[in-house]
Design an enzyme around this catalytic site. Sequence first.
Site, PDB file in Angstrom:
ATOM      1  N   HIS A 190       0.851  -1.198   0.000  1.00 27.53           N
ATOM      2  CA  HIS A 190       0.000   0.000   0.000  1.00 27.53           C
ATOM      3  C   HIS A 190       0.884   1.245   0.000  1.00 27.53           C
ATOM      4  CE1 HIS A 190       0.552   0.880   4.349  1.00 27.53           C
ATOM      5  NE2 HIS A 190       0.435  -0.419   4.556  1.00 27.53           N
ATOM      6  N   ASP A 222      -0.170   4.354   0.901  1.00 25.15           N
ATOM      7  CA  ASP A 222      -0.521   5.382   1.883  1.00 25.15           C
ATOM      8  C   ASP A 222       0.226   5.153   3.199  1.00 25.15           C
ATOM      9  OD1 ASP A 222      -2.217   3.048   2.154  1.00 25.15           O
ATOM     10  OD2 ASP A 222      -3.425   4.149   3.601  1.00 25.15           O
ATOM     11  N   ASP A 276       6.493   0.846   6.853  1.00 26.27           N
ATOM     12  CA  ASP A 276       5.092   0.493   6.568  1.00 26.27           C
ATOM     13  C   ASP A 276       4.558   1.412   5.474  1.00 26.27           C
ATOM     14  OD1 ASP A 276       2.542  -0.466   6.655  1.00 26.27           O
ATOM     15  OD2 ASP A 276       2.051   0.360   8.622  1.00 26.27           O
ATOM     16  N   GLU A 282      -5.017   1.891   2.665  1.00 22.80           N
ATOM     17  CA  GLU A 282      -4.992   0.642   3.433  1.00 22.80           C
ATOM     18  C   GLU A 282      -5.120   0.961   4.911  1.00 22.80           C
ATOM     19  OE1 GLU A 282      -3.337  -2.591   5.895  1.00 22.80           O
ATOM     20  OE2 GLU A 282      -2.624  -0.563   5.723  1.00 22.80           O
ATOM     21  N   GLU A 283      -4.483   2.066   5.301  1.00 22.76           N
ATOM     22  CA  GLU A 283      -4.430   2.413   6.729  1.00 22.76           C
ATOM     23  C   GLU A 283      -5.793   2.850   7.259  1.00 22.76           C
ATOM     24  OE1 GLU A 283      -2.057   1.624   8.445  1.00 22.76           O
ATOM     25  OE2 GLU A 283      -0.167   1.772   7.360  1.00 22.76           O
ATOM     26  N   GLU A 330       3.801  -6.360   4.084  1.00 20.77           N
ATOM     27  CA  GLU A 330       3.748  -5.600   5.343  1.00 20.77           C
ATOM     28  C   GLU A 330       4.931  -6.009   6.212  1.00 20.77           C
ATOM     29  OE1 GLU A 330       1.648  -3.335   6.514  1.00 20.77           O
ATOM     30  OE2 GLU A 330      -0.111  -3.467   5.195  1.00 20.77           O
TER      31      GLU A 330
HETATM   32 ZN   LIG Z   1       0.888  -1.297   6.415  1.00 20.52          ZN
END
Ligand SMILES: [Zn+2]
Length: 397
Positions: free
Chosen positions: A84, A86, A116, A148-149, A176
Amino acid sequence: MATQNNIIDQVFPETLKILSDLIKFQTVSGTSNLKLIEYCEKKLDKLGAISFKTFHDSKQQAHLFSTINGKKKLNGGGIILSGHTDVVPASVKNWTSNPYVASERDNKIYGRGSCDMKGFIACTLALAPYFASENLKKPIHLSYTYDEETACQGAPVMLKELKKRKIDCSVCIVGEPTNMKAIQAHKGCYEYSTHFYGLAGHGSAPDKGVNAVEYAAKFINKLMELRKKLKDREPKNSIFTPPYTTLQIGKIRGGIARNVIADQCTVDWELRPVVFEDGEFVKKIMDDYVEDVLLPEMKRAYPKSNIKKEIVGEIIGFNKEEKSEAVNLICNLTGDNSRDVVSFGTEAGLFQELGISTVVCGPGSIEQAHKTDEYVSFDELKLCLKMLIDLKNQISN
Ligand SMILES: [Zn+2]
């Protein structure tokens, strides 16, 4: 082995360069990631990758799905490397260095998203030219998503398109931060705000109003009852801690004063299902309780009363597969046979829902994710590059 180390040495500086570029794009969830996506797309276009994008309604956020076929033309299938784009917000004043400028200290790269999970994206992009120059037996797909967050609200748009285009992949690796260990499952995470709207009045005449706080209390009581039932529904051989579905109330806001009937109340609550059915079970009972009991009672006193359920997010669980091709693949590649579960949510369940064998495995530690002075270490990035090179070797000739 020498060649593998050579490749790592060659691509490592490029990985760091790409990671610094990615950190510079301030892609906080809910804000535009278009510049970052354009940056990735340009690099992949040059390699002859076949890409498509899907967009958020605002057109300010995009997913990129790119397919690298290597030197030969291939007929579908393949492996998805998913990340991801974001990041969670960063409070600039608390950081040792600017969170949006990569800073290198003690063989670590600091910056928001370093771990992350822009580190993983950087590894995949740095290796893309290498993948493209080889004879692959199966395509390698790169999937870069937004939002995603915020309870994985972004990815479904892209996955819908994937399904429509009938791109059937056998394996998905969600990068991740797991310190490069294979993660085979996590619970779901459903988040709700339930809003109660009643009628205000003087505290001395409760019957002349509809007390939103009191109806919220009834709702909470019902949830507490369910908590016991969920324990009884604990699946056999559950791999989670605790082994059953949990729920909890995180926040209540309502009322203005002791002697005023509260006309509004909101309850923020969450549910972490160990199996999909538990989520459905709780949703059905609570929805029925609202429709059949609470709402009619409130409306009898004041017809404009209302109860609204706001779904903040429903991250579906990532279930342990009986014989997981993806988990076995990672264990083979890393030589680490541990198969863990984690307590954080990811997009893994969404890929799994499409019938793709999925594993979560990526560089960095979740301990550093979302933190002030977030970082990823050189060693973790190199381990990730090594895994990806070995992966390529497995699917090429
Ligand atoms: Zn993540």
